[in-house]
Every structure is written in C-alpha cells, then in structure tokens.
Design a protein around this motif. Structure first.
Motif, PDB file in Angstrom:
ATOM      1  N   ILE A 152      -9.350   5.744   1.719  1.00 46.00           N
ATOM      2  CA  ILE A 152      -9.412   6.003   0.764  1.00 46.00           C
ATOM      3  C   ILE A 152      -9.484   7.815   0.047  1.00 46.00           C
ATOM      4  CG2 ILE A 152      -8.782   5.883  -1.708  1.00 46.00           C
ATOM      5  CD1 ILE A 152      -9.216   2.891  -0.501  1.00 46.00           C
ATOM      6  N   ALA A 153      -8.126   7.742   0.099  1.00 45.43           N
ATOM      7  CA  ALA A 153      -8.345   9.678  -1.108  1.00 45.43           C
ATOM      8  C   ALA A 153      -7.767   9.440  -2.376  1.00 45.43           C
ATOM      9  CB  ALA A 153      -7.412  10.945  -0.284  1.00 45.43           C
ATOM     10  N   MET A 154      -8.707  10.019  -3.190  1.00 44.95           N
ATOM     11  CA  MET A 154      -8.260   9.964  -4.264  1.00 44.95           C
ATOM     12  C   MET A 154      -8.500  10.774  -5.034  1.00 44.95           C
ATOM     13  SD  MET A 154      -9.945   6.178  -5.525  1.00 44.95           S
ATOM     14  CE  MET A 154      -8.933   5.778  -7.118  1.00 44.95           C
ATOM     15  N   GLU A 155      -7.341  11.048  -6.553  1.00 41.08           N
ATOM     16  CA  GLU A 155      -7.392  12.374  -7.111  1.00 41.08           C
ATOM     17  C   GLU A 155      -7.640  11.909  -7.929  1.00 41.08           C
ATOM     18  OE1 GLU A 155      -3.545  14.083  -6.471  1.00 41.08           O
ATOM     19  OE2 GLU A 155      -3.875  14.736  -4.837  1.00 41.08           O
ATOM     20  N   LEU A 206       0.756  -0.938   0.215  1.00 39.69           N
ATOM     21  CA  LEU A 206      -0.681   0.206   0.143  1.00 39.69           C
ATOM     22  C   LEU A 206       0.297   1.109  -0.365  1.00 39.69           C
ATOM     23  CD1 LEU A 206      -2.724  -1.474   2.370  1.00 39.69           C
ATOM     24  CD2 LEU A 206      -2.961  -0.650   0.087  1.00 39.69           C
ATOM     25  N   LYS A 207       1.959   0.632   0.828  1.00 39.99           N
ATOM     26  CA  LYS A 207       2.824   2.366   1.307  1.00 39.99           C
ATOM     27  C   LYS A 207       3.007   2.857  -0.892  1.00 39.99           C
ATOM     28  CE  LYS A 207       4.456   1.847   5.694  1.00 39.99           C
ATOM     29  NZ  LYS A 207       4.924   1.609   6.931  1.00 39.99           N
ATOM     30  N   SER A 208       4.002   1.330  -1.098  1.00 34.87           N
ATOM     31  CA  SER A 208       4.091   1.149  -3.016  1.00 34.87           C
ATOM     32  C   SER A 208       3.383   2.903  -3.724  1.00 34.87           C
ATOM     33  CB  SER A 208       5.210   0.205  -3.145  1.00 34.87           C
ATOM     34  OG  SER A 208       4.104  -0.627  -3.589  1.00 34.87           O
ATOM     35  N   ILE A 209       2.115   1.901  -3.808  1.00 37.24           N
ATOM     36  CA  ILE A 209       1.398   2.213  -4.747  1.00 37.24           C
ATOM     37  C   ILE A 209       0.497   3.788  -4.576  1.00 37.24           C
ATOM     38  CG2 ILE A 209       0.774  -0.371  -5.355  1.00 37.24           C
ATOM     39  CD1 ILE A 209      -1.922  -0.050  -4.216  1.00 37.24           C
ATOM     40  N   ARG A 210       1.209   4.817  -3.449  1.00 35.54           N
ATOM     41  CA  ARG A 210       0.801   5.828  -3.800  1.00 35.54           C
ATOM     42  C   ARG A 210       1.533   6.587  -4.513  1.00 35.54           C
ATOM     43  NH1 ARG A 210       1.568   8.477   2.397  1.00 35.54           N
ATOM     44  NH2 ARG A 210       2.043   9.879   1.065  1.00 35.54           N
ATOM     45  N   GLY A 211      -0.056   7.635  -4.628  1.00 35.83           N
ATOM     46  CA  GLY A 211       0.757   8.305  -6.424  1.00 35.83           C
ATOM     47  C   GLY A 211       0.416   7.572  -7.777  1.00 35.83           C
ATOM     48  N   TYR A 224     -14.203   2.873  -8.771  1.00 34.89           N
ATOM     49  CA  TYR A 224     -13.404   4.104  -8.581  1.00 34.89           C
ATOM     50  C   TYR A 224     -12.178   4.001  -8.875  1.00 34.89           C
ATOM     51  CZ  TYR A 224     -17.429   5.439  -6.037  1.00 34.89           C
ATOM     52  OH  TYR A 224     -19.035   5.747  -5.667  1.00 34.89           O
ATOM     53  N   ARG A 225     -11.728   4.311  -9.991  1.00 32.11           N
ATOM     54  CA  ARG A 225     -10.059   4.440 -10.868  1.00 32.11           C
ATOM     55  C   ARG A 225      -9.099   6.356 -11.245  1.00 32.11           C
ATOM     56  NH1 ARG A 225     -11.819   0.978 -16.372  1.00 32.11           N
ATOM     57  NH2 ARG A 225     -12.684  -0.792 -15.018  1.00 32.11           N
ATOM     58  N   GLY A 226      -8.203   6.293 -10.364  1.00 34.69           N
ATOM     59  CA  GLY A 226      -7.540   7.290  -9.929  1.00 34.69           C
ATOM     60  C   GLY A 226      -5.994   6.872  -9.343  1.00 34.69           C
ATOM     61  N   ILE A 227      -5.686   8.385  -8.995  1.00 27.65           N
ATOM     62  CA  ILE A 227      -4.545   8.148  -8.420  1.00 27.65           C
ATOM     63  C   ILE A 227      -4.865   8.268  -7.100  1.00 27.65           C
ATOM     64  CG2 ILE A 227      -2.462   9.583  -8.216  1.00 27.65           C
ATOM     65  CD1 ILE A 227      -3.566   8.573 -11.381  1.00 27.65           C
ATOM     66  N   LEU A 228      -3.923   7.385  -5.806  1.00 29.48           N
ATOM     67  CA  LEU A 228      -3.777   7.502  -4.444  1.00 29.48           C
ATOM     68  C   LEU A 228      -3.439   8.411  -4.253  1.00 29.48           C
ATOM     69  CD1 LEU A 228      -5.175   5.524  -2.446  1.00 29.48           C
ATOM     70  CD2 LEU A 228      -2.579   4.063  -2.735  1.00 29.48           C
ATOM     71  N   ALA A 229      -4.428   9.057  -3.686  1.00 27.03           N
ATOM     72  CA  ALA A 229      -3.301  10.065  -3.027  1.00 27.03           C
ATOM     73  C   ALA A 229      -2.895   9.727  -1.626  1.00 27.03           C
ATOM     74  CB  ALA A 229      -4.130  11.259  -2.553  1.00 27.03           C
ATOM     75  N   CYS A 230      -4.271   9.299  -0.794  1.00 21.46           N
ATOM     76  CA  CYS A 230      -3.606   8.582   0.819  1.00 21.46           C
ATOM     77  C   CYS A 230      -4.877   7.332   1.280  1.00 21.46           C
ATOM     78  CB  CYS A 230      -3.503   9.679   1.091  1.00 21.46           C
ATOM     79  SG  CYS A 230      -4.526  10.787   1.671  1.00 21.46           S
TER      80      CYS A 230
END
Length: 97
Positions: free
Chosen positions: A56-59, A25-30, A43-49
């Motif tokens: 989960i927060a996504m962008e 999980l740490k390695s896939i942030r961003g 939901y598909r997007g960029i994993l923010a945190c």
C-alpha cells in the motif's frame, strides 16, 4: 458486470451486481482509509495505490498506536504481509481523526 444498485457490499449472494474485493479496492483509491496492521497499529490517510500483494502507498498519513496519534508522514509505504485489513474512513482527516 452490472454497476447498479446497492451499497458497498463485498462478495456475498448470487446477484451479478455484487462487488468483488478487487472492485472495492479500486473504488476507494484516492479516498481516506484506515489500514490496520497485524501489530495493532493503525495508519490513516489517503490511499494512493496498492498492488496484488496488498502493498500500500498512502499520502497524508497519520500513525495511531493504541488510539493515540504518534506520528504524521507525508507518504507511507506498507508491505502487504503486515496488513490485517483496509477500511474506508468515515471521518475526513480535517475532522482530526
């Protein structure tokens, strides 16, 4: 802990180089991810945190229902108890999903 060798394995084996779920999980942030909810919505997007409760927060988030794009959001926050799984996305958002 060793950071050497092999692939994105989670858990398994007795070797010291196996990744834990936390390491994954740490390695896939961003990075682009797919978050599947218990309801079946993706939901598909960029994993923010994310936190220890799997909140989960996504962008740049896109919502898919039955495989069809339904909505686009700038930022999305998902409560952890709704999450079935988190997967790294093999496609980039620019590829159209």
């Amino acid at each position: 802990m060793s950071t050497g060798g092999g692939g994105e394995k989670v858990g398994g084996g007795g070797s010291g180089s196996a990744k834990t779920p936390s390491d994954f999980l740490k390695s896939i942030r961003g990075r682009p991810v797919v978050v599947k909810l218990n309801s079946g919505v993706d939901y598909r997007g960029i994993l923010a945190c994310l936190d220890g409760y799997m909140n989960i927060a996504m962008e740049q988030t896109e919502e898919y229902v039955n495989g069809q794009l339904k909505n686009k959001y700038g930022d999305a926050f998902i409560r952890g108890n709704n999450v079935l799984y988190i997967s790294t996305s093999k496609r980039t958002l620019a590829d159209g999903g």
